[in-house]
Design a protein around this motif. Structure first.
Motif, PDB file in Angstrom:
ATOM      1  N   MET A   2      24.507  53.353  59.387  1.00 54.69           N
ATOM      2  CA  MET A   2      24.977  54.090  58.207  1.00 54.69           C
ATOM      3  C   MET A   2      23.993  53.913  57.054  1.00 54.69           C
ATOM      4  O   MET A   2      23.599  54.873  56.394  1.00 54.69           O
ATOM      5  CB  MET A   2      26.369  53.614  57.776  1.00 54.69           C
ATOM      6  N   ARG A   3      23.605  52.673  56.813  1.00 53.16           N
ATOM      7  CA  ARG A   3      22.691  52.367  55.698  1.00 53.16           C
ATOM      8  C   ARG A   3      21.361  53.087  55.890  1.00 53.16           C
ATOM      9  O   ARG A   3      20.829  53.680  54.945  1.00 53.16           O
ATOM     10  CB  ARG A   3      22.491  50.854  55.619  1.00 53.16           C
ATOM     11  N   ASP A   4      20.813  53.041  57.103  1.00 56.32           N
ATOM     12  CA  ASP A   4      19.526  53.700  57.378  1.00 56.32           C
ATOM     13  C   ASP A   4      19.587  55.191  57.112  1.00 56.32           C
ATOM     14  O   ASP A   4      18.594  55.796  56.711  1.00 56.32           O
ATOM     15  CB  ASP A   4      19.104  53.476  58.830  1.00 56.32           C
ATOM     16  N   ALA A   5      20.751  55.795  57.352  1.00 59.48           N
ATOM     17  CA  ALA A   5      20.905  57.246  57.185  1.00 59.48           C
ATOM     18  C   ALA A   5      21.319  57.616  55.755  1.00 59.48           C
ATOM     19  O   ALA A   5      21.486  58.787  55.439  1.00 59.48           O
ATOM     20  CB  ALA A   5      21.940  57.768  58.169  1.00 59.48           C
ATOM     21  N   GLY A   6      21.517  56.616  54.909  1.00 57.90           N
ATOM     22  CA  GLY A   6      21.913  56.898  53.530  1.00 57.90           C
ATOM     23  C   GLY A   6      23.393  57.193  53.367  1.00 57.90           C
ATOM     24  O   GLY A   6      23.803  57.754  52.351  1.00 57.90           O
ATOM     25  N   VAL A   7      24.207  56.841  54.365  1.00 57.19           N
ATOM     26  CA  VAL A   7      25.658  57.021  54.261  1.00 57.19           C
ATOM     27  C   VAL A   7      26.222  55.787  53.548  1.00 57.19           C
ATOM     28  O   VAL A   7      26.021  54.660  54.006  1.00 57.19           O
ATOM     29  CB  VAL A   7      26.328  57.191  55.646  1.00 57.19           C
ATOM     30  N   LYS A   8      26.887  56.006  52.443  1.00 58.55           N
ATOM     31  CA  LYS A   8      27.464  54.912  51.653  1.00 58.55           C
ATOM     32  C   LYS A   8      28.723  54.406  52.349  1.00 58.55           C
ATOM     33  O   LYS A   8      29.586  55.193  52.732  1.00 58.55           O
ATOM     34  CB  LYS A   8      27.815  55.445  50.258  1.00 58.55           C
ATOM     35  N   VAL A   9      28.844  53.092  52.506  1.00 56.90           N
ATOM     36  CA  VAL A   9      30.039  52.476  53.074  1.00 56.90           C
ATOM     37  C   VAL A   9      30.619  51.552  52.005  1.00 56.90           C
ATOM     38  O   VAL A   9      29.920  50.683  51.487  1.00 56.90           O
ATOM     39  CB  VAL A   9      29.728  51.671  54.357  1.00 56.90           C
ATOM     40  N   VAL A  10      31.892  51.778  51.671  1.00 58.93           N
ATOM     41  CA  VAL A  10      32.572  50.959  50.670  1.00 58.93           C
ATOM     42  C   VAL A  10      33.895  50.479  51.269  1.00 58.93           C
ATOM     43  O   VAL A  10      34.711  51.294  51.702  1.00 58.93           O
ATOM     44  CB  VAL A  10      32.855  51.743  49.369  1.00 58.93           C
ATOM     45  N   VAL A  11      34.107  49.176  51.289  1.00 56.79           N
ATOM     46  CA  VAL A  11      35.381  48.625  51.732  1.00 56.79           C
ATOM     47  C   VAL A  11      36.400  48.819  50.614  1.00 56.79           C
ATOM     48  O   VAL A  11      36.130  48.500  49.450  1.00 56.79           O
ATOM     49  CB  VAL A  11      35.246  47.128  52.086  1.00 56.79           C
TER      50      VAL A  11
END
Length: 175
Positions: A58-67
């Motif tokens: 996700m990080r490599d693709a620029g997708v933001k992940v927020v818990v």
């Protein structure tokens, strides 16, 4: 209050089944994810190799992940800080406080985000209230903390009503 407020937009086996490609197809650039039994097993705060790989992808693709978690700051920070994930704690799901805070804090557009969680009563309901898409996942482990056990009893009744109206929720390997 209609039963459709608890109906997820998607249902998948696990959050790790979300791929960068499938998110992109749906215009999703950010994933809000519940912590316990969704991202990590509630009794395994170290996570798994599969979880670390998913976060890396996700990080490599620029997708933001927020818990977005109902847990305390101490609990959430301890679980996610080693992975470098942003988080919102004490989110008070099924209310929208935590989701609203995450959207504002990280400048996320409602059209480009999805909420992923393992509970209809909290995660899916909060997503509907916030006006964002939702994904239900199967819990990572079948036993829950005491707080969640109470929700699960209510959730079984809601699930029964969903099945009566829409049929069983079909979990797939992706969206």
């Amino acid at each position: 209050m209609g039963i459709e407020n608890y109906m997820p937009d998607f249902a998948i086996e696990a959050v790790y089944d979300l791929t960068v490609e499938s998110l992109g197809k749906h215009g999703i650039r950010a994933v809000l994810v519940d912590l316990d039994n969704t991202l990590i097993a509630w009794n395994n705060p170290d996570g798994t190799k599969e979880m670390r790989q998913w976060l890396h992808d996700m990080r490599d693709a620029g997708v933001k992940v927020v818990v977005v978690s109902n847990n305390t700051q101490k609990r959430v920070r301890r679980a996610v800080e080693r992975f470098g994930i942003d988080y919102v704690y004490w989110s008070l799901k099924p209310f929208t406080f935590g989701i609203d805070r995450a959207l504002k804090k990280f400048s996320i557009d409602k059209q480009e985000v999805v909420m992923v969680g393992d509970q209809l009563m909290t995660d899916i309901r909060a997503a509907h209230r916030a006006g964002i898409r939702s994904i239900l996942v199967k819990p990572l482990v079948q036993h829950d903390s005491l707080n969640t056990q109470i929700n699960r009893a209510r959730e079984r009744r809601v699930l029964k009503r969903i099945q009566e109206k829409y049929g069983p929720i079909q979990f797939t390997k992706g969206i």
